[in-house]
Design a protein around this motif. Structure first.
Motif, PDB file in Angstrom:
ATOM      1  N   UNK A   1       0.849  -1.193   0.000  1.00 35.41           N
ATOM      2  CA  UNK A   1       0.000   0.000   0.000  1.00 35.41           C
ATOM      3  C   UNK A   1       0.879   1.236   0.000  1.00 35.41           C
ATOM      4  N   UNK A   2       0.341   2.317  -0.583  1.00 40.09           N
ATOM      5  CA  UNK A   2       1.072   3.581  -0.668  1.00 40.09           C
ATOM      6  C   UNK A   2       0.157   4.717  -0.252  1.00 40.09           C
ATOM      7  N   UNK A   3       0.722   5.692   0.416  1.00 39.57           N
ATOM      8  CA  UNK A   3      -0.060   6.860   0.812  1.00 39.57           C
ATOM      9  C   UNK A   3       0.864   8.068   0.879  1.00 39.57           C
ATOM     10  N   UNK A   4       0.256   9.239   0.720  1.00 35.31           N
ATOM     11  CA  UNK A   4       0.991  10.495   0.808  1.00 35.31           C
ATOM     12  C   UNK A   4       0.851  11.009   2.227  1.00 35.31           C
ATOM     13  N   UNK A   5       1.919  10.914   2.997  1.00 40.14           N
ATOM     14  CA  UNK A   5       1.841  11.248   4.411  1.00 40.14           C
ATOM     15  C   UNK A   5       1.940  12.748   4.655  1.00 40.14           C
ATOM     16  N   UNK A   6       2.682  13.453   3.779  1.00 38.63           N
ATOM     17  CA  UNK A   6       2.907  14.880   3.996  1.00 38.63           C
ATOM     18  C   UNK A   6       3.231  15.534   2.664  1.00 38.63           C
ATOM     19  N   UNK A   7       2.692  16.743   2.443  1.00 36.63           N
ATOM     20  CA  UNK A   7       3.030  17.509   1.249  1.00 36.63           C
ATOM     21  C   UNK A   7       2.800  18.986   1.548  1.00 36.63           C
ATOM     22  N   UNK A   8       3.863  19.770   1.496  1.00 32.25           N
ATOM     23  CA  UNK A   8       3.756  21.179   1.836  1.00 32.25           C
ATOM     24  C   UNK A   8       3.159  22.003   0.716  1.00 32.25           C
ATOM     25  N   UNK A   9       3.416  21.602  -0.520  1.00 30.86           N
ATOM     26  CA  UNK A   9       2.957  22.395  -1.659  1.00 30.86           C
ATOM     27  C   UNK A   9       2.122  21.540  -2.587  1.00 30.86           C
ATOM     28  N   UNK A  10       1.053  22.100  -3.122  1.00 33.82           N
ATOM     29  CA  UNK A  10       0.242  21.403  -4.109  1.00 33.82           C
ATOM     30  C   UNK A  10      -0.755  20.447  -3.484  1.00 33.82           C
ATOM     31  N   UNK A  11      -1.605  19.910  -4.337  1.00 35.04           N
ATOM     32  CA  UNK A  11      -2.662  19.004  -3.892  1.00 35.04           C
ATOM     33  C   UNK A  11      -2.209  17.561  -3.997  1.00 35.04           C
ATOM     34  N   UNK A  12      -2.886  16.705  -3.228  1.00 36.06           N
ATOM     35  CA  UNK A  12      -2.612  15.274  -3.287  1.00 36.06           C
ATOM     36  C   UNK A  12      -3.768  14.539  -2.617  1.00 36.06           C
ATOM     37  N   UNK A  13      -3.870  13.254  -2.902  1.00 37.31           N
ATOM     38  CA  UNK A  13      -4.889  12.428  -2.255  1.00 37.31           C
ATOM     39  C   UNK A  13      -4.475  12.108  -0.826  1.00 37.31           C
TER      40      UNK A  13
END
Length: 497
Positions: A438-450
């Motif tokens: 499984x994969x997930x986006x845990x953190x993102x300072x800029x831009x959109x993500x799921x």
């Protein structure tokens, strides 16, 4: 980091040192090079004179500690010819004066010092050199017998040399009982060569400009190696360096994956975290391939995996980066453990960015880098400096961090998540009696993500994503468990990894 030589500066022959000094050593001045035996003082002195020859300047090496034959052997080890450098060998001076009973009025040291000084002045008058290396002060200090006489003698030599428009390097091997701060006060500039303590691996060295009157220089310690061809110095990254980015944001080219992660923006860093074999390197190579496909240059530093192994593995997955490696768009550099200093890595990265135009930098992995530098106490600070440099220059950096353990609670060897702009978490999970990913986006300072968790499989072309999964327990504990319906899971085909 381009070298800027002005009319009142002399290039040293060491590119990194000229960068630190913003062009080179001040001309017609006396400079002290100090360091313990074996730190590279003689090599630096010869390199300085060789650089003068290339500029059409005459050079004189005055030696009281090493014979001509020994100097020629040092030069030969670097594939240098020093036949055009004048060498004054004074290692045998005073041999006839060693019997103190020959003198009833003067102490033998006074006679030897006067004889040596007269010989030096006569040779300088004959050669009329532009550059002089004096090796070494420890012998002159012994000839002088007391500190006051030694200081007066050095001051007299300094005024004499400067009156003849000479640029002089005084080499001191620090064999005196205490640091000679008086000598440092006499010199226009002081450069210190040091050993760096290591627990494992090859001997390491660091250079520091202690002072340089009237010159703005880059302070602190800088790593250097003594290699065939001379000293190679690796300046620390400067906060003033900046290269304008030439490319836009980066995506993998897989719509589902790019929807989950979002675009990687210029001047940001992304960390891929997960246990061994989960697909971190594969995901990184998807980004590398996508960047190369549109003409960008990618620099990949491999600590854990061999270059040929990586090429064969990605080729089997249909992510053919070999053609880009052959064309030069992707640079793969295999790093040998215990053979690289943090300063050397930073310098290699900066050369790729500033000289070769790399717009994407991948380090695989931070774990390997930690093993390569086990004695470094400031690893996080060094990475902070490196990432800040890459961000300023509009480079997309991708760092791979392997977590310890395949099952159970996962441990991250070093917490660097706060340094990254984005953190992608890859995990194993169990469902219907099979091990899945499984994969997930845990953190993102800029831009959109799921913000969903998606199952994925490593197939032809890289990572293929399934539908978002919601029925999970223990996602952040290490090994999440899926409790939902099996209908939403991806069909288990043959694993191409």
């Amino acid at each position: 980091m381009s070298k800027s030589v002005t009319a009142d500066r002399l290039p040293t022959g060491i590119v990194g040192l000229d960068i630190i000094l913003n062009g080179g050593l001040p001309k017609n001045r006396l400079h002290l090079i100090e360091g313990n035996p074996g730190t590279g003082k003689t090599t630096l002195g010869l390199q300085f004179l060789m650089a003068g020859l290339r500029n059409g300047e005459s050079g004189l090496y005055i030696t009281l500690s090493e014979s001509r034959e020994e100097l020629e052997a040092v030069a030969a080890s670097h594939n240098w010819s020093i036949e055009n450098i004048e060498i004054q060998d004074l290692t045998g001076s005073g041999e006839s004066l060693r019997d103190g009973t020959q003198y009833t009025v003067f102490h033998p040291s006074e006679v030897e010092l006067d004889e040596t000084t007269r010989a030096i002045l006569a040779e300088v008058e004959r050669v009329n050199p532009d550059r002089i290396v004096f090796d070494s002060l420890s012998e002159m200090r012994m000839l002088a017998s007391d500190s006051l006489r030694f200081r007066r003698q050095i001051l007299a030599l300094k005024q004499y040399f400067l009156s003849r428009n000479c640029t002089v390097l005084l080499l001191d091997d620090r064999t005196s009982n205490a640091p000679d701060h008086q000598l440092e006060s006499i010199a226009h500039g002081v450069i210190s060569l040091e050993y760096v303590p290591v627990d494992y691996g090859r001997q390491r060295h660091a250079m520091r400009v202690v002072k340089m009157r009237g010159v703005k220089f880059q302070s602190g310690f800088h790593d250097f190696n003594i290699e065939t061809g001379g000293i190679a110095l690796f300046p620390r990254l400067s906060p003033d360096q900046k290269v304008d980015p030439q490319h836009g944001d980066l995506e993998t080219g897989r719509p589902d994956l790019d929807e989950l992660i979002g675009s990687l923006h210029r001047g940001t860093s992304t960390m891929l975290i997960g246990p061994a074999g989960v697909g971190k390197s594969t995901l990184a190579m998807m980004y590398a391939n996508a960047a190369a496909e549109r003409g960008e240059r990618v620099a990949v530093y491999l600590f854990d995996e061999g270059t040929e192994t990586l090429l064969k593995r990605t080729e089997a997955l249909g992510v053919d980066i070999r053609k880009h490696v052959d064309s030069g768009r992707i640079m793969l550099r295999q790093i040998q453990l215990a053979e690289l200093t943090p300063g050397e890595l930073s310098y290699l990265v900066s050369r790729e960015v500033e000289e070769m135009g790399a717009s994407v930098v991948i380090i695989d992995s931070v774990n390997g880098y930690m093993m390569a530098t086990p004695q470094e106490r400031f690893l996080t600070m060094q990475f902070h400096e490196l990432l800040a440099y890459l961000n300023r220059n509009g480079v997309i950096s991708i760092l791979i961090i392997g977590q310890y353990g395949l099952v159970g609670s996962m441990q991250t060897p070093i917490d660097m998540s706060y340094l990254a702009d984005s953190v992608v978490l890859l995990r194993y999970f169990e469902a219907e009696g099979t091990v899945r990913q499984a994969i997930s986006m845990l953190k993102k300072r800029t831009g959109r993500h799921e913000r969903t968790i998606r199952e994925y499989q490593i197939t032809e072309g890289g990572l293929a994503l399934g539908e978002p999964l919601h029925d999970f327990h223990g996602v952040l504990t290490g090994v999440p468990t899926f409790t939902g319906s099996a209908e939403i899971l991806m069909d288990q085909g043959e694993d191409d990894q």
